[in-house]
Design a protein around this motif. Structure first.
Motif: not given
Length: 235
Positions: A68-83
């Motif tokens: 997720q860190e390398v791609l800059g995307e994934g469910p974890g990133r979306r979970a944080f951004d969308d709360d």
């Protein structure tokens, strides 16, 4: 199960874990157990758009967070951004999968299943993400409201211990970003993107690439508009 019962279950689960481990590690393992996951991780937001992995229960979970860190995307990133809680399949991707590349690579790293990202909130604001992986055909053993309550409890506990967390790996990433920014004469955000792209192309983690840059085993140079990389010979 009401909040008092959940907190009691959390306390009993924590009591059975290694008392010498960090608060973040024990909280992550406890919630992974309570929610019936086969692995889990905790990430905290450092800068806008950036998250750092604080702890993982096993190598597979750590690898998924690295992807997720390398791609800059994934469910974890979306979970944080969308709360909100976000999930994605690992392995075989579906037609409406919003993260097909993540799903493919994470499936190769952790096996088939589903990855859940649950935002950790403090004062109503997301501060990080609890990541959880379950096997194929399985769901979390607690409902979304209970999972969210546990994630928020973790967020509060981990932030209280933030000064004790080890940031060595992230410090190397920041240092490497500054070095690449100077080498290529680009903004730090672009330098970080270059590091991520190199990690993806090399099939390694962002931290490993950063370590090579800081140790001067890897450097970037702007040659006739093309970015070149070169490795110095080991002594």
């Amino acid at each position: 199960m009401n909040t008092s019962e959940l907190l009691g279950l959390l306390a009993r689960t924590l009591a059975g874990l290694d008392a010498e481990a960090s608060v973040a590690s024990r909280m992550c393992r406890a919630c992974t157990t309570i929610l019936g996951a086969r692995g889990g991780s905790l990430t905290l937001a450092t800068l806008p758009g950036e998250q750092v992995t604080v702890t993982s229960t096993n190598a597979s979970a750590a690898r998924v967070e690295s992807i997720q860190e390398v791609l800059g995307e994934g469910p974890g990133r979306r979970a944080f951004d969308d709360d909100r809680i976000v999930s994605a399949p690992l392995g075989a991707t579906l037609g409406d999968d919003p993260f097909p590349l993540f799903s493919q690579l994470a499936g190769e790293a952790a096996g088939s299943g589903v990855w859940f990202g649950v935002p950790m909130r403090v004062g109503g604001q997301p501060v990080g993400v609890l990541g959880l992986v379950v096997g194929p055909g399985h769901e979390l053993t607690r409902d979304a409201e209970e999972a969210q309550f546990l994630a928020d409890a973790i967020g509060t506990a981990v932030l209280g211990e933030i000064d004790r967390l080890g940031w060595t790996a992230r410090a190397r990433v920041d240092q490497a970003t500054g070095m690449v920014s100077a080498q290529l004469r680009v903004q730090p955000t672009d330098a970080l993107a270059v590091l991520r792209a190199h990690a993806f192309g090399r099939g390694s983690t962002l931290e490993e690439v950063a370590e090579d840059v800081v140790a001067r085993r890897l450097s970037f140079a702007d040659d006739a508009g093309a970015v070149e990389t070169r490795r110095s010979e080991e002594g």
